[in-house]
Design an enzyme around this catalytic site. Structure first.
Site, short mmCIF file in Angstrom:
data_model
loop_
_atom_site.label_atom_id
_atom_site.label_comp_id
_atom_site.label_asym_id
_atom_site.label_seq_id
_atom_site.Cartn_x
_atom_site.Cartn_y
_atom_site.Cartn_z
N ASP A 129 0.86 -1.18 0.00
CA ASP A 129 0.00 0.00 0.00
C ASP A 129 0.90 1.24 0.00
O ASP A 129 1.79 1.37 0.85
CB ASP A 129 -0.89 -0.02 1.24
CG ASP A 129 -1.70 1.24 1.38
OD1 ASP A 129 -2.66 1.42 0.61
OD2 ASP A 129 -1.35 2.06 2.26
N GLY A 130 0.69 2.13 -0.97
CA GLY A 130 1.59 3.28 -1.13
C GLY A 130 1.64 4.17 0.09
O GLY A 130 2.72 4.62 0.50
N ASP A 147 2.03 9.09 -8.57
CA ASP A 147 1.12 8.99 -9.73
C ASP A 147 0.31 7.72 -9.56
O ASP A 147 0.31 6.85 -10.43
CB ASP A 147 1.93 8.98 -11.03
CG ASP A 147 1.05 9.11 -12.27
OD1 ASP A 147 -0.09 9.60 -12.14
OD2 ASP A 147 1.51 8.71 -13.36
#
Length: 267
Positions: A129-130, A147
């Site tokens: 998970d970013g 992005d």
């Protein structure tokens, strides 16, 4: 057989937090390879004969973050997609280590189709998970490129005050965040970024001919955007990379100069 095919269609991949995702699909048209989650909506595009070429304008504008850090040591990218920026950085910035976090296992599974290099001492692609990944790496990055999009747009996890605070905290002194805002209500995102970084440390640059805004937010002092800044980036890049990025570098440098004299540049 029909029952099995239907079952496979209904089983969706899961992100690292357990949320279901649309399958990642590969589409080839002529010399181009595209990544899609929804038919007709392209997430990334690659020219087969030039896999590290930045085909989409906004990807070049995001790399104008090099005005802040012409020789970055460590770069984080949230969202692999087709790996356009990852391939460009891996080829043209040999002094930088790039850490890419991607939450879609199907996207990572397609990395070879998009000719993303294997992991090595300078490149690591992580399934995570970013927001969680960035929050665990304070003071680590010179450049942070965000992005991250899914089929519905920017994921909720990448749209919180906590995430933007984590982005600020993940930067080294003088580091910079570049993030892509596409077809969204930008006002809440900008409000959160200004809250996290300070109102004077956020620059918005419109992308000509596209529905994108690229936002730069930084820790420390902004470059002036003058000839010396452009010269530092030119000296740090191979000629081919500078040629590819030069129009974007000059456009963002101009926005920095206008900002310096009090001209509104994010209208």
């Amino acid at each position: 057989m029909t029952w099995l095919a239907g079952l496979r269609r209904r089983v969706r991949p899961l992100d690292p937090t357990g949320l279901p995702l649309r399958p990642a699909r590969l589409r080839r048209v002529g010399a181009y390879t595209a990544l899609q989650f929804t038919r007709g909506q392209t997430q990334s595009r690659m020219l087969g004969d030039a896999p590290d070429q930045l085909l989409i304008d906004y990807t070049r504008t995001m790399l104008a973050a090099l005005l802040w850090q012409p020789r970055p040591r460590t770069i984080c990218m949230v969202g692999l997609g087709g790996g356009s920026q990852a391939k460009f950085i891996h080829r043209h910035l040999p002094g930088a280590r790039l850490e890419v976090v991607e939450n879609h296992p199907g996207v990572i599974a397609l990395r070879r189709e998009f000719q993303v290099p294997d992991d090595d001492a300078r490149l690591e692609v992580v399934l995570d998970d970013g927001a969680r990944f960035v929050a665990t790496r304070p003071g680590r990055y010179d450049l942070l490129l965000v992005d991250g999009y899914d089929a519905g747009g920017i994921p909720a996890a990448l749209s919180t005050v906590a995430f933007h605070d984590a982005c600020r905290n993940a930067l080294r002194p003088g580091g910079v965040l570049a993030t892509n805002l596409f077809c969204v209500d930008t006002a809440p995102h900008l409000e959160r970024l200004r809250r996290s970084f300070g109102a004077g440390n956020v620059l918005v640059v419109e992308e000509p001919r596209m529905s994108n805004q690229i936002v730069f937010a930084w820790a420390g002092v902004a470059p002036a955007g003058d000839a010396a800044d452009l010269a530092r980036v030119r000296a740090a890049l191979p000629a081919a990379a500078h040629a590819a990025l030069s129009p974007s570098l000059e456009r963002v440098a101009r926005a920095l100069r206008l900002r310096g004299v009090g001209v509104q540049v994010d209208a």
